[in-house]
Design an enzyme around this catalytic site. Structure first.
Site, PDB file in Angstrom:
ATOM      1  N   ASP B  25     -21.896 -13.476  69.515  1.00  0.00           N
ATOM      2  CA  ASP B  25     -21.662 -12.071  69.185  1.00  0.00           C
ATOM      3  C   ASP B  25     -22.446 -11.238  70.196  1.00  0.00           C
ATOM      4  O   ASP B  25     -23.331 -11.751  70.880  1.00  0.00           O
ATOM      5  CB  ASP B  25     -22.168 -11.786  67.766  1.00  0.00           C
ATOM      6  CG  ASP B  25     -22.003 -10.321  67.373  1.00  0.00           C
ATOM      7  OD1 ASP B  25     -20.930  -9.752  67.658  1.00  0.00           O
ATOM      8  OD2 ASP B  25     -22.937  -9.738  66.797  1.00  0.00           O
ATOM      9  N   SER B  26     -22.137  -9.960  70.264  1.00  0.00           N
ATOM     10  CA  SER B  26     -22.876  -9.062  71.151  1.00  0.00           C
ATOM     11  C   SER B  26     -24.334  -8.931  70.728  1.00  0.00           C
ATOM     12  O   SER B  26     -25.186  -8.585  71.530  1.00  0.00           O
ATOM     13  CB  SER B  26     -22.232  -7.685  71.140  1.00  0.00           C
ATOM     14  OG  SER B  26     -22.178  -7.192  69.818  1.00  0.00           O
ATOM     15  N   TYR B  57     -21.414  -4.112  72.479  1.00  0.00           N
ATOM     16  CA  TYR B  57     -20.258  -4.201  73.362  1.00  0.00           C
ATOM     17  C   TYR B  57     -19.219  -3.106  73.033  1.00  0.00           C
ATOM     18  O   TYR B  57     -18.433  -2.719  73.894  1.00  0.00           O
ATOM     19  CB  TYR B  57     -19.551  -5.554  73.206  1.00  0.00           C
ATOM     20  CG  TYR B  57     -20.250  -6.769  73.775  1.00  0.00           C
ATOM     21  CD1 TYR B  57     -21.487  -6.683  74.421  1.00  0.00           C
ATOM     22  CD2 TYR B  57     -19.651  -8.028  73.664  1.00  0.00           C
ATOM     23  CE1 TYR B  57     -22.101  -7.822  74.936  1.00  0.00           C
ATOM     24  CE2 TYR B  57     -20.261  -9.168  74.183  1.00  0.00           C
ATOM     25  CZ  TYR B  57     -21.483  -9.061  74.813  1.00  0.00           C
ATOM     26  OH  TYR B  57     -22.078 -10.193  75.320  1.00  0.00           O
ATOM     27  N   GLY B  58     -19.217  -2.668  71.788  1.00  0.00           N
ATOM     28  CA  GLY B  58     -18.097  -1.866  71.267  1.00  0.00           C
ATOM     29  C   GLY B  58     -17.907  -0.499  71.886  1.00  0.00           C
ATOM     30  O   GLY B  58     -16.870   0.134  71.688  1.00  0.00           O
ATOM     31  N   CYS B  88     -17.736 -11.693  67.235  1.00  0.00           N
ATOM     32  CA  CYS B  88     -17.720 -10.287  67.642  1.00  0.00           C
ATOM     33  C   CYS B  88     -16.289  -9.751  67.565  1.00  0.00           C
ATOM     34  O   CYS B  88     -15.389 -10.261  68.234  1.00  0.00           O
ATOM     35  CB  CYS B  88     -18.240 -10.192  69.071  1.00  0.00           C
ATOM     36  SG  CYS B  88     -18.194  -8.549  69.771  1.00  0.00           S
ATOM     37  N   ASN B  89     -16.098  -8.729  66.753  1.00  0.00           N
ATOM     38  CA  ASN B  89     -14.765  -8.141  66.616  1.00  0.00           C
ATOM     39  C   ASN B  89     -14.280  -7.506  67.906  1.00  0.00           C
ATOM     40  O   ASN B  89     -13.096  -7.540  68.216  1.00  0.00           O
ATOM     41  CB  ASN B  89     -14.776  -7.063  65.526  1.00  0.00           C
ATOM     42  CG  ASN B  89     -14.739  -7.654  64.137  1.00  0.00           C
ATOM     43  OD1 ASN B  89     -13.675  -7.826  63.566  1.00  0.00           O
ATOM     44  ND2 ASN B  89     -15.902  -7.979  63.589  1.00  0.00           N
ATOM     45  N   GLU B 167     -27.923  -1.265  60.908  1.00  0.00           N
ATOM     46  CA  GLU B 167     -29.116  -1.798  61.577  1.00  0.00           C
ATOM     47  C   GLU B 167     -30.388  -1.138  61.079  1.00  0.00           C
ATOM     48  O   GLU B 167     -31.453  -1.743  61.086  1.00  0.00           O
ATOM     49  CB  GLU B 167     -28.979  -1.667  63.095  1.00  0.00           C
ATOM     50  CG  GLU B 167     -27.895  -2.580  63.612  1.00  0.00           C
ATOM     51  CD  GLU B 167     -28.034  -2.961  65.062  1.00  0.00           C
ATOM     52  OE1 GLU B 167     -28.705  -2.248  65.817  1.00  0.00           O
ATOM     53  OE2 GLU B 167     -27.449  -3.992  65.454  1.00  0.00           O
ATOM     54  N   CYS B 198     -15.673  -5.192  61.973  1.00  0.00           N
ATOM     55  CA  CYS B 198     -16.951  -5.191  62.697  1.00  0.00           C
ATOM     56  C   CYS B 198     -17.946  -5.953  61.840  1.00  0.00           C
ATOM     57  O   CYS B 198     -18.010  -5.743  60.624  1.00  0.00           O
ATOM     58  CB  CYS B 198     -17.429  -3.753  62.925  1.00  0.00           C
ATOM     59  SG  CYS B 198     -19.062  -3.661  63.698  1.00  0.00           S
ATOM     60  N   THR B 199     -18.700  -6.834  62.472  1.00  0.00           N
ATOM     61  CA  THR B 199     -19.600  -7.707  61.708  1.00  0.00           C
ATOM     62  C   THR B 199     -20.644  -6.944  60.894  1.00  0.00           C
ATOM     63  O   THR B 199     -21.194  -7.484  59.942  1.00  0.00           O
ATOM     64  CB  THR B 199     -20.375  -8.655  62.652  1.00  0.00           C
ATOM     65  OG1 THR B 199     -20.860  -7.907  63.749  1.00  0.00           O
ATOM     66  CG2 THR B 199     -19.486  -9.774  63.117  1.00  0.00           C
ATOM     67  N   HIS B 200     -20.948  -5.727  61.305  1.00  0.00           N
ATOM     68  CA  HIS B 200     -21.966  -4.965  60.573  1.00  0.00           C
ATOM     69  C   HIS B 200     -21.443  -4.371  59.270  1.00  0.00           C
ATOM     70  O   HIS B 200     -22.212  -4.070  58.372  1.00  0.00           O
ATOM     71  CB  HIS B 200     -22.483  -3.806  61.425  1.00  0.00           C
ATOM     72  CG  HIS B 200     -23.437  -4.218  62.500  1.00  0.00           C
ATOM     73  ND1 HIS B 200     -23.059  -4.992  63.571  1.00  0.00           N
ATOM     74  CD2 HIS B 200     -24.764  -3.971  62.668  1.00  0.00           C
ATOM     75  CE1 HIS B 200     -24.108  -5.183  64.357  1.00  0.00           C
ATOM     76  NE2 HIS B 200     -25.150  -4.578  63.835  1.00  0.00           N
TER      77      HIS B 200
END
Lengths: 280, 280
Positions: B25-26, B57-58, B88-89, B167, B198-200
């Site tokens: 992932d980023s 990265y997004g 990473c999406n 975050e 998105c992973t978050h």
């Protein structure tokens, strides 16, 4: 002082004066410093490097920030620059001594000291607030620099959400105001001046000012570093005198909507925007 | 299917089965996918790479995202992995075809397709919402993948502030709720399922769910990709059967407070966390 310096410059060192100023930042935010440089030093050529491929620096480790900052300086040195302005508060806080030790021949001006000087000059009751990224605040560098200058009380607060809010253009209204209260309520009524220790924060001036109250002076470090650059070049006789200087922008990544982003921070359209690869 | 696959695995390809799964992932967000992988595939060894030196990265360009993703894969390939999971999406959206074309021998599973499949399966009236980073949404890749699977209506929205909110751990309360309204009000009442692209975003499930209303199914792509990985390994006879697998985490930068951050996304403490330099 400006005019004395200028006449010295024309007498003594025209070729030096004609060299460009190099400015770098982790991304596009440092263009707020370029905007101020263009205002107070309109004749200077400026080379700007924004490390947009690796932005932000402020959440990363000291070791990594130092490595990236070296690569940024190495790039700018190719242009025979007369001065480096570190527009990035994070680099100015955690890596500037490292850079000065490595590049002894190169004058390097960061945004931290000029901001601290102005805060010390204007903090009437001796209470100074500092806001910035996590890396900037945890470096404690502002505290050290302020304490060197006198018996000041210093309150610090990292405000990580201010950067994405500014990048989204969400700078006034309920959301940024609530975020500002979350970060700044603990500083309210306790400081006379507040150092905006991140290039993005001046975009939130209206909101920060409303939350902090009318008695608090907000210090825009981009403005202070530009003033300091003029002072330095004047003293050295390196000021360029005439015409309108060029601005060339180099970015390590050309992000989506970059033209809009650049305009938001710079307030004008640069001569050129080019993608560049650093040594990574 | 699991048990058939497992017996095949032990008969046919134990050494294949013992190879680790590589996940990247980023940054640290992709650990939400690892958490799901650990749940459904507890015996598997996992090597995780988070490109924390260059996160996110997004907000970056397709060209740069592809270059970074290649470097991530090159790193993971050193571990003789049996499968790559792109957690990473953004990479799954803009670079996965590029990666598959470049690494033909390597099975590469992204988070995009499993999420899309689940959305299409559950969207009763055929209306699907997608949220993600700017790069993910602008790639239009979800729309293409969904349209391939039937006559669905697709509504997309980038939600860039969700990442810094997650975050910061600011996932419930007035601020995230206002931000969620700002982004999601235009989707409310118009979709049956919403892909959290998105992973978050799963960290904001409670808030997103409250804003979207009770009738909307939120699709956690980390969960879907883990299910898909189990399916793939089972079919190939590559499932590992016994014991508790190892998890080794590699990061390109060790950021401040990394242990806390890792725990927030992973929900456990990994065996090891090491810093690694990619070829940059």
């Amino acid at each position: 002082m400006g005019s004395t310096a200028e006449s010295r410059s024309s007498k003594r060192n025209t070729s030096e004066a004609d060299r460009p100023i190099g400015v770098f930042d982790s991304g596009i935010g440092g263009l707020t410093a370029v905007r101020e440089l263009r205002r107070v030093l309109p004749a200077e050529d400026i080379i700007y490097l924004g490390d947009t491929a690796r932005v932000p620096y402020g959440t990363k480790s000291e070791e990594t920030i130092k490595r990236f900052a070296e690569q940024d300086v190495d790039f700018l040195r190719r242009f025979d620059i007369k001065l480096i302005v570190v527009a990035c508060n994070t680099v100015s806080s955690v890596a500037i001594e490292h850079l000065r030790a490595k590049y002894r021949d190169l004058p390097i001006l960061g945004v931290l000291e000029p901001g601290v000087e102005e805060a010390c000059r204007t903090a009437e009751s001796g209470r100074i607030g500092v806001i910035g990224t996590i890396a900037t605040i945890e470096s404690r560098r502002h505290v050290r620099e302020i304490k060197k200058r006198g018996d000041f009380q210093v309150l610090c607060r990292p405000c990580p959400l201010f950067v994405p809010l500014a990048e989204e253009g969400l700078v006034t209204g309920q959301i940024p105001e609530l975020v500002a209260h979350m970060y700044l309520d603990e500083l309210r009524g306790k400081v006379d001046s507040l150092i905006l220790g991140c290039t993005h924060y001046p975009l939130l001036t209206e909101t920060i000012s409303r939350v902090m109250g009318p008695g608090v002076k907000l210090i825009n470090v981009s403005h202070e570093v530009a003033r300091k650059a003029r002072e330095y070049l004047g003293e050295k006789g390196f000021l360029r005198e005439k015409g309108r200087g060029n601005l060339r922008v180099y970015l390590t990544d050309i992000p989506p909507h970059y033209e809009e982003l650049i305009y938001r921070f710079l307030g004008e359209k640069p001569e050129s925007v080019e993608k560049v690869e650093l040594e990574f």
